[in-house]
Scaffold this motif. Structure first.
Motif, PDB file in Angstrom:
ATOM      1  N   PRO A   1       0.835  -1.204   0.000  1.00 62.46           N
ATOM      2  CA  PRO A   1       0.000   0.000   0.000  1.00 62.46           C
ATOM      3  C   PRO A   1       0.870   1.254   0.000  1.00 62.46           C
ATOM      4  CG  PRO A   1      -0.756  -1.575   1.637  1.00 62.46           C
ATOM      5  CD  PRO A   1       0.571  -2.075   1.150  1.00 62.46           C
TER       6      PRO A   1
ATOM      7  N   GLU B   1       0.908   5.628   0.780  1.00 66.80           N
ATOM      8  CA  GLU B   1       0.219   6.609   1.611  1.00 66.80           C
ATOM      9  C   GLU B   1       0.875   7.969   1.472  1.00 66.80           C
ATOM     10  OE1 GLU B   1      -1.360   7.102   6.245  1.00 66.80           O
ATOM     11  OE2 GLU B   1      -0.270   5.308   5.592  1.00 66.80           O
TER      12      GLU B   1
ATOM     13  N   VAL C   1      -3.887   9.881   3.083  1.00 66.05           N
ATOM     14  CA  VAL C   1      -4.643   9.007   2.188  1.00 66.05           C
ATOM     15  C   VAL C   1      -3.829   7.736   1.949  1.00 66.05           C
ATOM     16  CG1 VAL C   1      -5.654   8.726  -0.102  1.00 66.05           C
ATOM     17  CG2 VAL C   1      -5.809  10.934   1.083  1.00 66.05           C
ATOM     18  N   ARG C   2      -4.438   6.603   2.222  1.00 71.41           N
ATOM     19  CA  ARG C   2      -3.776   5.308   2.059  1.00 71.41           C
ATOM     20  C   ARG C   2      -4.491   4.511   0.974  1.00 71.41           C
ATOM     21  NH1 ARG C   2      -3.817  -0.049   4.089  1.00 71.41           N
ATOM     22  NH2 ARG C   2      -1.762  -0.833   4.708  1.00 71.41           N
TER      23      ARG C   2
ATOM     24  N   ASP D   1      -4.518   0.854  -1.187  1.00 73.87           N
ATOM     25  CA  ASP D   1      -4.070  -0.532  -1.273  1.00 73.87           C
ATOM     26  C   ASP D   1      -4.624  -1.112  -2.571  1.00 73.87           C
ATOM     27  OD1 ASP D   1      -3.648  -3.271  -1.055  1.00 73.87           O
ATOM     28  OD2 ASP D   1      -3.923  -3.265   1.126  1.00 73.87           O
TER      29      ASP D   1
ATOM     30  N   GLN E   1      -8.326   4.544   2.277  1.00 68.75           N
ATOM     31  CA  GLN E   1      -8.645   5.140   3.571  1.00 68.75           C
ATOM     32  C   GLN E   1      -8.224   6.601   3.565  1.00 68.75           C
ATOM     33  OE1 GLN E   1      -6.834   2.869   6.712  1.00 68.75           O
ATOM     34  NE2 GLN E   1      -8.268   1.164   6.527  1.00 68.75           N
TER      35      GLN E   1
ATOM     36  N   VAL F   1      -1.326   9.264  -5.722  1.00 64.58           N
ATOM     37  CA  VAL F   1      -0.672   9.032  -4.431  1.00 64.58           C
ATOM     38  C   VAL F   1       0.692   8.371  -4.627  1.00 64.58           C
ATOM     39  CG1 VAL F   1      -0.839   7.805  -2.224  1.00 64.58           C
ATOM     40  CG2 VAL F   1      -2.851   8.930  -3.177  1.00 64.58           C
TER      41      VAL F   1
END
Length: 228
Positions: A130, A132, A136-137, A139, A146, A166
């Protein structure tokens, strides 16, 4: 070192194969009963399975069907039979290749290496970590997002766009780059589609969508995801 699971009840074949495979740099685990195959796969998580068709306890076809329902692990089936129907059944169950006994160990090694050369393309996606940035994460493996610890559902294109932003946080990405990456280089529409998706994303990841802090506009160029 690639890990192989060999499921073969004939000791002479298994021992000879294990010696050849280990000399080629593989780590080999051997089980001789079909009932032991699935537990061994769960324990070892091999990079490839070499599976005999005729086994005591549980047939190779049953094992292949079970493995394929749980995993994309490459499978090479071995059999003493020569009937075309056996080959077809094995492949229809999801085996990646099929070798009829007697066979050359060197030929089997070549087939294993050919399959494993393709397998990392799949594994690279499956094991992608993932990413981040700015709370903001993303996967990609689980298709989850998230925002400040809260899960957010996104449609596929918005998910892909956010993931790419991201992953490249802090870099200015042109509209052309983003369109090529998300919609493909053969996309014939205009950049308004991108801008609409950006606006939608901002309503999901920004506290104040009209004054965005995460997805920043770089006038005349494109967008940048804040790296903080």
């Amino acid at each position: 070192m690639p890990k192989l699971l060999l499921v073969e009840d004939e000791k002479s074949i298994a021992e000879g194969l294990a010696i050849t495979l280990e000399s080629e740099g593989f780590q080999v685990a051997w089980v001789k009963d079909g009932l032991d195959a699935i537990p061994a796969w769960e324990r070892i998580r091999p990079d490839l399975v070499i599976l005999d068709l005729m086994l005591p306890g549980m047939s190779g076809t049953e094992i292949c069907r079970t493995l394929r329902s749980r995993s994309d692990v490459p499978i090479i089936m071995l059999t003493a039979r020569e009937a075309e129907v056996d080959r077809v059944v094995g492949l229809e169950l999801g085996a990646d290749d099929y070798v009829t006994k007697p066979f050359s160990p060197r030929e089997l090694v070549a087939r294993i290496k050919a399959i494993l050369r393709r397998a990392p393309l799949v594994e690279a996606v499956e094991e992608e970590a993932p990413v981040e940035a700015s709370g903001v994460r993303v996967d990609r493996v689980r298709h989850e997002v998230q925002v400040d610890g809260v899960e957010v559902d996104l449609p596929p294109k918005e998910f892909d766009l956010l993931a790419y932003l991201v992953e490249h946080a802090g870099r200015v990405l042109t509209r052309g780059q983003l369109i090529d990456e998300i919609w493909g280089s053969d996309y014939v529409g205009d950049t308004k589609t991108l801008d609409v998706h950006i606006r939608r994303l901002r309503t999901r990841v920004e506290q104040h969508p009209h004054a965005p802090e995460r997805i920043q506009t770089v006038r005349g160029v494109g967008y940048r995801f804040a790296d903080r």
